[in-house]
Design an enzyme around this catalytic site. Structure first.
Site, PDB file in Angstrom:
ATOM      1  N   ASP A   1     -14.370  -4.158  13.229  1.00 22.26           N
ATOM      2  CA  ASP A   1     -13.482  -4.086  14.396  1.00 22.26           C
ATOM      3  C   ASP A   1     -13.054  -2.652  14.707  1.00 22.26           C
ATOM      4  OD1 ASP A   1     -11.621  -3.563  12.402  1.00 22.26           O
ATOM      5  OD2 ASP A   1     -10.282  -5.207  12.948  1.00 22.26           O
TER       6      ASP A   1
ATOM      7  N   ASN B   1     -12.843   0.106   8.681  1.00 24.33           N
ATOM      8  CA  ASN B   1     -13.448  -1.221   8.819  1.00 24.33           C
ATOM      9  C   ASN B   1     -14.397  -1.214  10.017  1.00 24.33           C
ATOM     10  OD1 ASN B   1     -11.618  -2.477   6.789  1.00 24.33           O
ATOM     11  ND2 ASN B   1     -10.089  -1.929   8.317  1.00 24.33           N
TER      12      ASN B   1
ATOM     13  N   GLU C   1      -5.119  -2.433  -3.372  1.00 23.38           N
ATOM     14  CA  GLU C   1      -5.354  -1.909  -2.020  1.00 23.38           C
ATOM     15  C   GLU C   1      -5.561  -0.402  -2.024  1.00 23.38           C
ATOM     16  OE1 GLU C   1      -6.041  -3.251   0.791  1.00 23.38           O
ATOM     17  OE2 GLU C   1      -5.285  -5.292   0.714  1.00 23.38           O
TER      18      GLU C   1
ATOM     19  N   ASN D   1      -3.226  -2.257   8.508  1.00 17.89           N
ATOM     20  CA  ASN D   1      -4.339  -2.183   9.447  1.00 17.89           C
ATOM     21  C   ASN D   1      -3.931  -1.702  10.839  1.00 17.89           C
ATOM     22  OD1 ASN D   1      -6.153  -3.821  11.577  1.00 17.89           O
ATOM     23  ND2 ASN D   1      -7.355  -3.237   9.782  1.00 17.89           N
TER      24      ASN D   1
ATOM     25  N   SER E   1     -11.302  -0.638  13.034  1.00 21.04           N
ATOM     26  CA  SER E   1      -9.925  -0.343  12.647  1.00 21.04           C
ATOM     27  C   SER E   1      -9.939   0.409  11.316  1.00 21.04           C
ATOM     28  CB  SER E   1      -9.124  -1.642  12.505  1.00 21.04           C
ATOM     29  OG  SER E   1      -9.578  -2.390  11.386  1.00 21.04           O
TER      30      SER E   1
ATOM     31  N   ASP F   1      -7.419   0.955   7.657  1.00 21.00           N
ATOM     32  CA  ASP F   1      -6.260   0.576   6.853  1.00 21.00           C
ATOM     33  C   ASP F   1      -5.633   1.860   6.315  1.00 21.00           C
ATOM     34  OD1 ASP F   1      -7.004  -2.106   7.220  1.00 21.00           O
ATOM     35  OD2 ASP F   1      -8.274  -2.054   5.450  1.00 21.00           O
TER      36      ASP F   1
END
Length: 148
Positions: free
Chosen positions: A67, A64, A53, A78, A69, A71
């Site tokens: 949407d 992202n 990650e 998120n 958003s 992380d």
């Protein structure tokens, strides 16, 4: 004067980069915080997840576009579901924490939020990197030689 400028730039670069944990240091930190076996997830799974990650970087972010958003942090938590960054539309903030708090070098809050995420119905499968790189694999390399 030049020495102060260089020192200032060095401190700024450390602040922006954040802490990048060594694998074993990260494993020991997680162990101290009760992550080994939490909700049935082994320490090796947590270490593998963070490797893929964030490469163990506390200040990692990933936007992202789908949407809108982002992380955040070592676990890439998120902003749509788990933290508040003040800019993600229709955010839920399931961990009741600011996303910025998940990017501290002291990862206590990030661990607490990861525990909340893994306690949800998806469990560890909430993390795409875990599904793609850790699930159904031999993970002994992630904790081997760490004394945990």
């Amino acid at each position: 004067m030049k020495a102060l400028l260089i020192l200032g730039l060095l401190l700024l670069s450390v602040t922006i980069q954040g802490k990048v944990y060594e694998r074993c240091e990260f494993a020991r930190t997680l162990k101290r915080h009760g992550m080994d076996g939490f909700k049935g997830v082994s320490l090796a799974n947590w270490v593998c997840l963070a490797k893929w990650e964030s490469s163990y970087n506390t200040r990692a972010t990933n936007y992202n576009p789908g949407d809108k958003s982002t992380d955040y942090g070592i676990f890439q938590i998120n902003s749509h579901y788990w933290c508040n960054d003040g800019k993600t539309p229709r955010a839920v903030n399931g961990c009741h924490v600011s996303c910025k708090a998940l990017m501290n070098d002291d990862i206590t809050r990030a661990i607490a939020c990861a525990k909340t995420v893994v306690s949800d119905r998806q469990g560890i499968r909430a993390w795409v990197a875990w599904r793609n790189h850790c699930q159904n694999r031999d993970l002994t390399q992630y904790t081997q030689g760490c004394g945990v």
